[in-house]
Enzyme design. Sequence first.
Site, PDB file in Angstrom:
ATOM      1  N   HIS A 288       0.867  -1.182   0.000  1.00  0.00           N
ATOM      2  CA  HIS A 288       0.000   0.000   0.000  1.00  0.00           C
ATOM      3  C   HIS A 288       0.904   1.232   0.000  1.00  0.00           C
ATOM      4  O   HIS A 288       2.136   1.104  -0.051  1.00  0.00           O
ATOM      5  CB  HIS A 288      -0.954  -0.012   1.196  1.00  0.00           C
ATOM      6  CG  HIS A 288      -0.278   0.049   2.538  1.00  0.00           C
ATOM      7  ND1 HIS A 288       0.601  -0.907   2.982  1.00  0.00           N
ATOM      8  CD2 HIS A 288      -0.361   0.973   3.552  1.00  0.00           C
ATOM      9  CE1 HIS A 288       1.023  -0.602   4.198  1.00  0.00           C
ATOM     10  NE2 HIS A 288       0.463   0.536   4.559  1.00  0.00           N
TER      11      HIS A 288
ATOM     12  N   HIS B 146       1.286   3.919   2.236  1.00  0.00           N
ATOM     13  CA  HIS B 146       1.717   4.678   3.405  1.00  0.00           C
ATOM     14  C   HIS B 146       3.230   4.881   3.310  1.00  0.00           C
ATOM     15  O   HIS B 146       3.958   4.043   2.770  1.00  0.00           O
ATOM     16  CB  HIS B 146       1.337   3.948   4.693  1.00  0.00           C
ATOM     17  CG  HIS B 146      -0.107   4.135   5.061  1.00  0.00           C
ATOM     18  ND1 HIS B 146      -0.769   3.299   5.930  1.00  0.00           N
ATOM     19  CD2 HIS B 146      -1.017   5.077   4.674  1.00  0.00           C
ATOM     20  CE1 HIS B 146      -2.028   3.724   6.069  1.00  0.00           C
ATOM     21  NE2 HIS B 146      -2.190   4.792   5.320  1.00  0.00           N
TER      22      HIS B 146
ATOM     23  N   ASP C  51       5.803   4.644   5.192  1.00  0.00           N
ATOM     24  CA  ASP C  51       6.800   3.701   5.703  1.00  0.00           C
ATOM     25  C   ASP C  51       6.949   2.474   4.805  1.00  0.00           C
ATOM     26  O   ASP C  51       7.779   1.603   5.087  1.00  0.00           O
ATOM     27  CB  ASP C  51       6.488   3.292   7.142  1.00  0.00           C
ATOM     28  CG  ASP C  51       5.099   2.709   7.332  1.00  0.00           C
ATOM     29  OD1 ASP C  51       4.203   3.003   6.523  1.00  0.00           O
ATOM     30  OD2 ASP C  51       4.893   1.959   8.313  1.00  0.00           O
TER      31      ASP C  51
ATOM     32  N   HIS D 115      -6.807  -3.314   5.792  1.00  0.00           N
ATOM     33  CA  HIS D 115      -6.144  -2.179   6.436  1.00  0.00           C
ATOM     34  C   HIS D 115      -7.029  -0.947   6.275  1.00  0.00           C
ATOM     35  O   HIS D 115      -8.113  -1.017   5.681  1.00  0.00           O
ATOM     36  CB  HIS D 115      -4.768  -1.973   5.801  1.00  0.00           C
ATOM     37  CG  HIS D 115      -3.866  -1.045   6.563  1.00  0.00           C
ATOM     38  ND1 HIS D 115      -3.804  -1.014   7.938  1.00  0.00           N
ATOM     39  CD2 HIS D 115      -2.964  -0.115   6.120  1.00  0.00           C
ATOM     40  CE1 HIS D 115      -2.929  -0.109   8.313  1.00  0.00           C
ATOM     41  NE2 HIS D 115      -2.407   0.458   7.236  1.00  0.00           N
TER      42      HIS D 115
ATOM     43  N   ASP E 170       0.355  -4.840   7.707  1.00  0.00           N
ATOM     44  CA  ASP E 170      -0.618  -3.758   7.834  1.00  0.00           C
ATOM     45  C   ASP E 170      -2.025  -4.279   7.541  1.00  0.00           C
ATOM     46  O   ASP E 170      -2.662  -3.903   6.553  1.00  0.00           O
ATOM     47  CB  ASP E 170      -0.264  -2.597   6.911  1.00  0.00           C
ATOM     48  CG  ASP E 170       0.955  -1.830   7.393  1.00  0.00           C
ATOM     49  OD1 ASP E 170       1.997  -2.485   7.623  1.00  0.00           O
ATOM     50  OD2 ASP E 170       0.879  -0.605   7.529  1.00  0.00           O
TER      51      ASP E 170
ATOM     52  N   HIS F   8       7.298  -5.579  10.942  1.00  0.00           N
ATOM     53  CA  HIS F   8       6.536  -4.327  11.078  1.00  0.00           C
ATOM     54  C   HIS F   8       6.231  -4.031  12.553  1.00  0.00           C
ATOM     55  O   HIS F   8       5.104  -3.761  12.949  1.00  0.00           O
ATOM     56  CB  HIS F   8       5.238  -4.404  10.260  1.00  0.00           C
ATOM     57  CG  HIS F   8       4.655  -3.050   9.970  1.00  0.00           C
ATOM     58  ND1 HIS F   8       3.643  -2.511  10.717  1.00  0.00           N
ATOM     59  CD2 HIS F   8       4.936  -2.139   9.001  1.00  0.00           C
ATOM     60  CE1 HIS F   8       3.313  -1.326  10.232  1.00  0.00           C
ATOM     61  NE2 HIS F   8       4.080  -1.075   9.182  1.00  0.00           N
TER      62      HIS F   8
END
Length: 305
Positions: free
Chosen positions: A61, A63, A65, A138, A206, A267
């Site tokens: 995805h 995001h 990070d 998520h 996530d 993570h």
Amino acid sequence: MLDVCLLGTGGMMPLPYRWLTSLMMRYNGSTMMIDCGEGTQIAVREKGWSVNPVDVICFTHYHGDHIGGLPGLLLTMGNAERREPLTLIGPAGLEKVVGALRVIAPELPFPIIYQEIRDPEQDFSVKGWNIHAFRVNHRVTCYGYSITIPRAGRFQPDRARALGLPLPAWGRLQHGQTVEIDGKIYTPDMVMGADRKGLKVTYATDTRPTSLIVKNAAAADLCILEGMYGDDALLPKAREKKHMTFSEAATIAQTADPRPAELWLTHFSPSMNRPEEYLEQTRKIFAGTIVPKDGRTKVLNFDDE
């Protein structure tokens, strides 16, 4: 053999001892990555590997990070005078997101091929990598990936001789090619045995637990799942933020049938200084659980190697 390296195990923000999320794999002269968080290039350098042979990068995805390290990585590839195409795979909006990031990397000497995921499950094939994307749960659209390396059956010389095939045709059939001799067509299945067990790595982060993660974790040689929180008391927070606890990830591995050979957690929350403190309780759920540090590497071999 397949080399697997978990370059970064951190979530949300990099720490002095923990880079952000990225996985790197090498097989048959090609390299692929899943996610490219800030610091990924440094992690690759610390491992002693190279980004030059990377043929495909998959994104779970968008995001920061998980994709913030991409512009610098592209620049490094360009400065190395790369000319081969780079394939990027990710949820819908991939080209728009990468285009925005490329404001600081506008000119590259190699083409980028964008392949966006549109369905709950979707398959891709790039340079020998068989990639199965599956939707997870998520706060934004997010996908996990199963990477498989198939393995053809053994060549059966007796069958080739019985068919009267000349030796030059054997190699072509072994490599999956169809051969025509004197007007007759010969296909690989005529001289090859049943497919042998290949290699499989499943990666999902996530996300809350989902049935698709359980399905894809089945029979994996290595399953890498998010473990944002080690403390079970933080389950309400995990539900709110759409992440997983160690126990939930281990339960997925335990539930999958057949179970994966090994589970790596990743993570980690930046507030969790010593994730290994939760390993003993997690192994009570799934004995094959490992809490890795950045750079953990495993070499996966085919069964008879």
